[in-house]
Write an enzyme that holds these catalytic residues in place. Structure first.
Site, PDB file in Angstrom:
ATOM      1  N   VAL A 192       0.545   7.998   6.543  1.00  0.00           N
ATOM      2  CA  VAL A 192      -0.756   8.567   6.893  1.00  0.00           C
ATOM      3  C   VAL A 192      -1.296   7.924   8.166  1.00  0.00           C
ATOM      4  CG1 VAL A 192      -3.127   8.946   6.118  1.00  0.00           C
ATOM      5  CG2 VAL A 192      -1.230   9.085   4.481  1.00  0.00           C
ATOM      6  N   HIS A 224      -1.033  -8.199   3.187  1.00  0.00           N
ATOM      7  CA  HIS A 224      -2.108  -8.166   2.196  1.00  0.00           C
ATOM      8  C   HIS A 224      -2.558  -9.588   1.856  1.00  0.00           C
ATOM      9  CE1 HIS A 224      -4.303  -7.290  -1.476  1.00  0.00           C
ATOM     10  NE2 HIS A 224      -3.483  -8.095  -2.137  1.00  0.00           N
ATOM     11  N   LEU A 258       0.810  -1.213   0.000  1.00  0.00           N
ATOM     12  CA  LEU A 258       0.000   0.000   0.000  1.00  0.00           C
ATOM     13  C   LEU A 258       0.846   1.267   0.000  1.00  0.00           C
ATOM     14  CD1 LEU A 258      -2.696  -1.246   2.503  1.00  0.00           C
ATOM     15  CD2 LEU A 258      -2.788  -1.285   0.027  1.00  0.00           C
ATOM     16  N   HIS A 305       1.442 -10.581 -13.610  1.00  0.00           N
ATOM     17  CA  HIS A 305       1.898 -11.241 -12.384  1.00  0.00           C
ATOM     18  C   HIS A 305       1.076 -12.487 -12.083  1.00  0.00           C
ATOM     19  CE1 HIS A 305      -1.433  -9.193 -10.292  1.00  0.00           C
ATOM     20  NE2 HIS A 305      -1.270 -10.121  -9.368  1.00  0.00           N
ATOM     21  N   HIS A 357      -2.422 -15.512  -4.305  1.00  0.00           N
ATOM     22  CA  HIS A 357      -2.815 -14.753  -5.492  1.00  0.00           C
ATOM     23  C   HIS A 357      -1.772 -13.752  -5.968  1.00  0.00           C
ATOM     24  CE1 HIS A 357      -3.827 -11.519  -2.699  1.00  0.00           C
ATOM     25  NE2 HIS A 357      -3.927 -10.728  -3.745  1.00  0.00           N
ATOM     26  N   ASP A 358      -0.880 -13.301  -5.125  1.00  0.00           N
ATOM     27  CA  ASP A 358       0.110 -12.298  -5.514  1.00  0.00           C
ATOM     28  C   ASP A 358       1.546 -12.825  -5.541  1.00  0.00           C
ATOM     29  OD1 ASP A 358      -1.444 -10.138  -6.133  1.00  0.00           O
ATOM     30  OD2 ASP A 358      -1.214  -9.115  -4.218  1.00  0.00           O
TER      31      ASP A 358
END
Length: 107
Positions: free
Chosen positions: A10, A21, A4, A89, A60-61
Protein backbone atom coordinates in the site's frame (compact mmCIF):
# COMPACT_ATOMS: atom_id res chain seq x y z
CA UNK A 1 9.86 -10.68 9.09
CA UNK A 2 7.22 -8.06 8.46
CA UNK A 3 5.49 -6.67 11.52
CA UNK A 4 2.85 -4.90 9.45
CA UNK A 5 2.15 -7.58 6.88
CA UNK A 6 1.47 -6.16 3.44
CA UNK A 7 1.97 -2.52 4.39
CA UNK A 8 4.71 -2.10 1.78
CA UNK A 9 2.21 -2.94 -0.99
CA UNK A 10 0.00 0.00 0.00
CA UNK A 11 2.86 2.34 0.92
CA UNK A 12 5.87 1.28 -1.19
CA UNK A 13 8.34 3.33 0.88
CA UNK A 14 7.14 1.88 4.18
CA UNK A 15 9.33 -0.48 6.11
CA UNK A 16 7.40 -2.62 8.56
CA UNK A 17 9.88 -5.15 9.88
CA UNK A 18 9.90 -6.31 13.48
CA UNK A 19 13.28 -4.56 13.87
CA UNK A 20 11.83 -1.23 12.67
CA UNK A 21 8.82 -1.71 14.94
CA UNK A 22 11.01 -2.37 17.99
CA UNK A 23 13.20 0.66 17.25
CA UNK A 24 10.08 2.79 16.95
CA UNK A 25 8.69 1.54 20.26
CA UNK A 26 12.09 2.16 21.90
CA UNK A 27 12.13 5.72 20.54
CA UNK A 28 8.53 6.57 21.50
CA UNK A 29 8.80 4.97 24.95
CA UNK A 30 11.90 7.09 25.59
CA UNK A 31 10.14 10.25 24.49
CA UNK A 32 7.16 9.55 26.76
CA UNK A 33 9.20 8.77 29.88
CA UNK A 34 11.47 11.78 29.32
CA UNK A 35 8.42 14.02 28.86
CA UNK A 36 7.01 12.71 32.14
CA UNK A 37 10.35 13.21 33.87
CA UNK A 38 10.51 16.82 32.71
CA UNK A 39 6.87 17.77 33.30
CA UNK A 40 6.11 15.77 36.45
CA UNK A 41 9.17 16.02 38.71
CA UNK A 42 7.13 14.72 41.64
CA UNK A 43 7.35 11.27 40.01
CA UNK A 44 11.12 11.28 40.69
CA UNK A 45 11.93 9.52 37.42
CA UNK A 46 15.65 8.87 37.23
CA UNK A 47 17.90 8.47 34.18
CA UNK A 48 18.08 4.78 35.06
CA UNK A 49 14.27 4.61 34.95
CA UNK A 50 14.35 6.23 31.50
CA UNK A 51 16.88 3.69 30.28
CA UNK A 52 14.79 0.80 31.64
CA UNK A 53 11.68 2.05 29.83
CA UNK A 54 13.63 2.44 26.58
CA UNK A 55 15.10 -1.05 26.89
CA UNK A 56 11.65 -2.49 27.64
CA UNK A 57 10.39 -0.87 24.43
CA UNK A 58 13.31 -2.25 22.46
CA UNK A 59 12.94 -5.79 23.82
CA UNK A 60 9.16 -6.07 24.10
CA UNK A 61 8.77 -8.34 21.06
CA UNK A 62 11.83 -10.59 21.43
CA UNK A 63 9.66 -13.65 22.01
CA UNK A 64 7.72 -13.50 18.75
CA UNK A 65 8.29 -16.54 16.62
CA UNK A 66 8.74 -16.64 12.86
CA UNK A 67 5.65 -15.53 10.93
CA UNK A 68 4.49 -13.79 14.13
CA UNK A 69 0.72 -14.11 14.52
CA UNK A 70 0.51 -17.23 12.37
CA UNK A 71 3.13 -18.84 14.58
CA UNK A 72 1.34 -17.85 17.78
CA UNK A 73 -2.26 -18.53 16.84
CA UNK A 74 -1.96 -21.63 14.67
CA UNK A 75 1.43 -23.30 14.84
CA UNK A 76 2.10 -23.28 18.60
CA UNK A 77 -1.26 -24.87 19.52
CA UNK A 78 -0.87 -27.42 16.71
CA UNK A 79 2.59 -28.43 17.92
CA UNK A 80 1.66 -28.46 21.59
CA UNK A 81 -2.11 -29.02 21.97
CA UNK A 82 -1.99 -29.23 25.77
CA UNK A 83 -0.17 -25.96 26.46
CA UNK A 84 -0.21 -24.16 23.12
CA UNK A 85 -3.19 -21.94 23.90
CA UNK A 86 -1.48 -20.60 27.01
CA UNK A 87 1.79 -19.72 25.24
CA UNK A 88 2.46 -15.96 25.05
CA UNK A 89 5.28 -14.21 23.27
CA UNK A 90 5.72 -11.90 26.26
CA UNK A 91 6.65 -14.88 28.46
CA UNK A 92 9.15 -16.03 25.85
CA UNK A 93 10.58 -12.49 25.67
CA UNK A 94 11.31 -12.64 29.41
CA UNK A 95 12.87 -16.08 29.09
CA UNK A 96 15.15 -14.83 26.30
CA UNK A 97 16.25 -11.84 28.39
CA UNK A 98 16.88 -14.11 31.39
CA UNK A 99 19.00 -16.41 29.23
CA UNK A 100 21.02 -13.46 27.88
CA UNK A 101 21.57 -12.15 31.40
CA UNK A 102 22.62 -15.54 32.77
CA UNK A 103 24.96 -16.17 29.84
CA UNK A 104 26.55 -12.74 30.33
CA UNK A 105 27.12 -13.46 34.05
CA UNK A 106 29.45 -16.34 33.14
CA UNK A 107 31.78 -14.23 31.01
Amino acid sequence: MLQLGTLHYVYPGANGTRFDHSLGVYHLAGKVVKFLKEHQPELNISEEDCLCVELAGLCHDLGHGPFSNFFEKLLVPALNPNNGRRWKHTDTSLQILDLIYKTDEHK
